[in-house]
Each structure stands twice: as structure tokens, then as C-alpha cells.
Design an enzyme around this catalytic site. Structure first.
Site, PDB file in Angstrom:
ATOM      1  CD1 TRP A 106      -2.902 -18.436  43.143  1.00  0.00           C
ATOM      2  CD2 TRP A 106      -4.055 -20.099  44.107  1.00  0.00           C
ATOM      3  NE1 TRP A 106      -3.888 -17.876  43.925  1.00  0.00           N
ATOM      4  CE2 TRP A 106      -4.606 -18.863  44.524  1.00  0.00           C
ATOM      5  CE3 TRP A 106      -4.614 -21.273  44.595  1.00  0.00           C
ATOM      6  CZ2 TRP A 106      -5.694 -18.786  45.412  1.00  0.00           C
ATOM      7  CZ3 TRP A 106      -5.693 -21.207  45.473  1.00  0.00           C
ATOM      8  CH2 TRP A 106      -6.212 -19.973  45.867  1.00  0.00           C
TER       9      TRP A 106
ATOM     10  CE  LYS B 257      -8.961 -16.305  40.166  1.00  0.00           C
ATOM     11  NZ  LYS B 257      -8.907 -15.571  41.401  1.00  0.00           N
TER      12      LYS B 257
ATOM     13  CG  ASP C 234      -4.548 -22.734  37.982  1.00  0.00           C
ATOM     14  OD1 ASP C 234      -5.516 -22.143  37.465  1.00  0.00           O
ATOM     15  OD2 ASP C 234      -4.302 -22.690  39.209  1.00  0.00           O
TER      16      ASP C 234
HETATM   17  C1  LIG Z   1      -4.235 -19.241  39.823  1.00  0.00           C
HETATM   18  C2  LIG Z   1      -5.310 -19.755  40.718  1.00  0.00           C
HETATM   19  N1  LIG Z   1      -5.474 -21.074  40.853  1.00  0.00           N
HETATM   20  C3  LIG Z   1      -6.428 -21.586  41.656  1.00  0.00           C
HETATM   21  C4  LIG Z   1      -7.264 -20.771  42.384  1.00  0.00           C
HETATM   22  C5  LIG Z   1      -8.307 -21.385  43.257  1.00  0.00           C
HETATM   23  O1  LIG Z   1      -9.498 -21.288  42.590  1.00  0.00           O
HETATM   24  P1  LIG Z   1     -10.891 -21.698  43.235  1.00  0.00           P
HETATM   25  O2  LIG Z   1     -11.143 -20.773  44.362  1.00  0.00           O
HETATM   26  O3  LIG Z   1     -11.818 -21.540  42.070  1.00  0.00           O
HETATM   27  O4  LIG Z   1     -10.791 -23.114  43.682  1.00  0.00           O
HETATM   28  C6  LIG Z   1      -7.144 -19.395  42.270  1.00  0.00           C
HETATM   29  C7  LIG Z   1      -8.064 -18.524  43.039  1.00  0.00           C
HETATM   30  O5  LIG Z   1      -7.905 -17.357  43.192  1.00  0.00           O
HETATM   31  C8  LIG Z   1      -6.135 -18.872  41.423  1.00  0.00           C
HETATM   32  O6  LIG Z   1      -5.976 -17.557  41.297  1.00  0.00           O
END
Ligand SMILES: Cc1ncc(COP(=O)(O)O)c(C=O)c1O
Length: 358
Positions: free
Chosen positions: A101, A194, A170
């Protein structure tokens, strides 16, 4: 029948919340309509929206000089939204790469600003580079990191000190899982799916002095100033997701808030890691001081048994244990709404599986 759902997201929600949503589905508190059918500008929905914000502020002790935005576009939207709002094309931004991520956030930021990867754990992402080794830029627009890497199961159990540069986090897969000191951050963001509620809602908690500098060309619905001015209702917000998030926040308060939740989450994680470490059949590759309380990846000594493990687990009422497609193996996501009983059931199943197949 309810199963124990170990999905990484969208993820398990508290049964009490689902039951309340069911009970309120056709007639929300005498309005004669579902929350889904309400105008976002009406009194009823505004009360829902305001209560959710007040509860989030209370749960995380958010200081009054921070705005809380209820947005759309996911954490991925914020991968772009953050540089759009906090940088100029000449800005240098520091990113800490501790997993998949972080890497995605870096890729997106590169389209807007000069990205310095100040520290890189490198694949297969099983540890956090010591903060003393980070090569930070003194005048960076911000330092971005991912406190919990949902795929690798790598979590910071501390908040890094980056001096006066705004720290951007994040927190998609760790928000509300434990107490945090919001005042240490310039901006916190999280996809809701989540620990907050259903997919479709994205929370941004941002210090006021960072608002109002969006780059020309930033779409209005991604501009923090425009959204803050209109109470996150510049356009139609994801009303139902916001409502369910509000129910989750109320549930969390009844459970004792993030303090109590942190203790339970730690106990749940420790139980699972202890089971993995005590066995020569299961393995978690992450450095012990960086193991996630929320996402626990593990492999079996004989990968040819992966399919059988998944099938037998499903029969036992334990589902969505497949590891991320990029990593393989298994992953148990044990967010706030996963009760200790779910972890106990998983641990018993793992022990029995090892006894019969190991
Ligand atoms: C740590 C993290 N950042 C970003 C995301 C991406 O999120 P989204 O699908 O809401 O764009 C996720 C999705 O699982 C994640 O776990």
C-alpha cells in the site's frame, strides 16, 4: 448462519450494528423511510451525520483544530488527494515504503510531486527500517507512511517523530483499533471498509493549517477546503455508509472505546501469533516488533495443503482466510468486529488441522 469472516476488507461488522440497521431499515425513527431514501440535507440525516462526527471526535480525542471529512473515492482517492491538497509541483514529499500500500501511494504521489522514498523496507516487506536510518528531506511538504500494511501484516507500534514536517498516515486498516495521539499527525486518512463501516466512505482527519492550499485543477470534491466548508456535503455524500459508520462508532463507545478495543485487539493478535510460533507447521515472516494486530498472514509448511486448509476452515465456519493474491498462503484479518471467540475458533481449527495433516 453467521460465519467468522476474516476478510481484509470489506470486512466483518458487529452483529449488533447489522441488527440495528435491519430494525431501522424501513422506518428510521419515525420518519417512515430508510436512511437510504433520505435527503442528505434534511434534518434527520444531518443529525445522523453530526452524531457520527461527534462520536469519532470523542473516540479519537480529535483536537478542535482538525477537520473531519467524510469523503468518497477510497484511500486510493486520497493517494492523489493528499498531494493535490498539500503540495505544489516543486514540492518534495517523503514516503516510507513498508509494503504494497505504501508503494501504491508512492506511485500516485509521483504524478504530482517530487517523491523521495526516505526509507524502503524492500520486498518481501517483513520489517520497518529503523527511523534513525530514514533519509528525510528537511523542508518536505509532508512525510507519508502506512501505519498498518494490510497485505504484508506489518504494523508500526509507535508514531515516528519527523520533527515539524506534517506526518500523513494511511490508517485504513488500523484506525480505531487502539488509542492514537491525533495531534502528532498533519493528516490521517482511512477507507471505511475495515474498522469503520461499509465501503464507499473515506475519512480524512486534517489539521486546519493544511487546508486551503489545493492546487489549481483539483476537483472540488477532492478539495479539503471546499469539502470542509460544506460539511462534506459539497455533493451527495455516501449517506448509508455514513449512517452505518455512525452505528459502528456508537457500538465502539459501548465497548469502552479505543482503549478497551486496543487491549482486546492485542490479546487477539498475541493468541494467534503464539499459536503460529509454537508450531513448526505455521509460519509468519514478519519481524516480531512489527507484527500487525489487524492482519495476520501465515503460511503452511506444505503449500500443497493450502486448498484443503481453506476448504476445511470453511466447513468449520471460518471464511476468507486466503492470503492476498500477491502473497499467497493465508491471512486472518482480525479487526475490531472480530470477537475473541472467532480467534479462539481459528486457533482450535489450526491446531486440529496441524494434528491431522501436519
Ligand atoms: C492500507 C490500505 N491503504 C489503501 C487501501 C486502498 O483502499 P481503497 O480500496 O479504499 O481505495 C487499502 C485497501 O485495502 C489498504 O488496506
Amino acid at each position: 448462519m453467521r460465519v467468522y469472516n476474516f476478510s481484509a476488507g470489506p470486512a466483518v461488522l458487529p452483529v449488533e450494528v447489522l441488527e440495528q440497521a435491519r430494525d431501522e431499515m424501513l422506518d428510521w425513527r419515525g420518519t417512515g423511510m430508510s436512511v437510504m431514501e433520505m435527503s442528505h440535507r434534511g434534518k434527520a440525516f444531518l443529525s445522523i451525520a453530526q452524531q457520527a462526527e461527534a462520536d469519532l471526535r470523542e473516540l479519537l480525542s480529535i483536537p478542535s483544530n482538525y477537520k473531519v471529512l467524510f469523503l468518497q473515492g477510497g484511500a486510493t482517492g486520497q493517494f492523489a488527494g493528499i498531494p493535490m491538497n498539500l503540495t505544489t509541483p516543486d514540492s518534495v514529499v517523503d514516503y516510507i515504503n513498508t509494503g504494497a500500500w505504501s508503494k501504491k501511494a508512492i506511485g500516485e504521489a509521483k504524478r504530482y510531486a517530487k517523491v523521495n522514498v526516505a526509507a524502503d523496507a524492500g520486498e518481501p516487506y517483513t520489517s520497518i527500517p529503523p527511523v534513525s536510518s530514514w533519509e528525510l528531506t528537511p523542508n518536505a511538504a509532508y512525510v507519508h507512511y502506512t501505519p498498518n500494511e494490510t497485505i504484508g501484516g506489518v504494523e508500526f507500534h509507535f508514531v515516528p517523530d519527523v520533527g515539524n514536517v506534517p506526518l500523513v498516515a494511511d490508517m485504513s486498516s488500523t484506525i480505531l483499533s487502539r488509542p492514537i495521539d491525533v495531534s502528532k499527525f498533519g493528516l490521517i486518512y482511512a477507507g471505511a471498509q475495515k474498522n469503520i463501516g461499509p465501503a464507499g466512505l473515506t475519512i480524512v482527519i486534517v489539521r486546519e493549517d493544511l487546508i486551503g492550499r489545493a492546487r489549481p485543477g483539483t476537483p472540488a470534491f477532492m478539495d479539503y477546503a471546499a469539502m470542509a466548508k460544506d460539511g462534506s456535503m459539497l455533493n451527495t455524500p455516501p449517506t448509508y455508509a455514513w449512517y452505518i459508520a455512525g452505528l459502528v462508532l456508537q457500538w465502539l463507545k459501548r465497548k469502552g472505546g479505543v482503549e478497551a478495543m486496543g487491549k482486546i485487539n492485542q490479546a487477539k493478535a498475541e493468541k494467534l501469533y503464539a499459536t503460529i510460533d509454537a508450531s513448526s507447521f505455521y509460519r509468519n515472516p514478519v519481524a516480531k516488533d512489527a507484527r500487525s494486530w489487524m492482519n495476520v498472514p501465515f503460511t503452511l509448511a506444505r503449500p500443497e495443503l493450502d486448498k484443503t486448509f481453506i476448504e476445511e476452515a470453511k466447513t468449520a465456519g471460518l471464511v476468507t482466510l486466503e492470503g492476498h493474491r500477491a502473497v499467497g498462503g493465508m491471512r486472518a484479518s482480525i479487526y475490531n468486529a472480530m470477537p475473541m471467540e472467532g480467534v479462539d475458533a481459528l486457533v482450535s481449527f489450526m491446531k486440529e488441522f496441524e494434528r491431522t495433516h501436519g
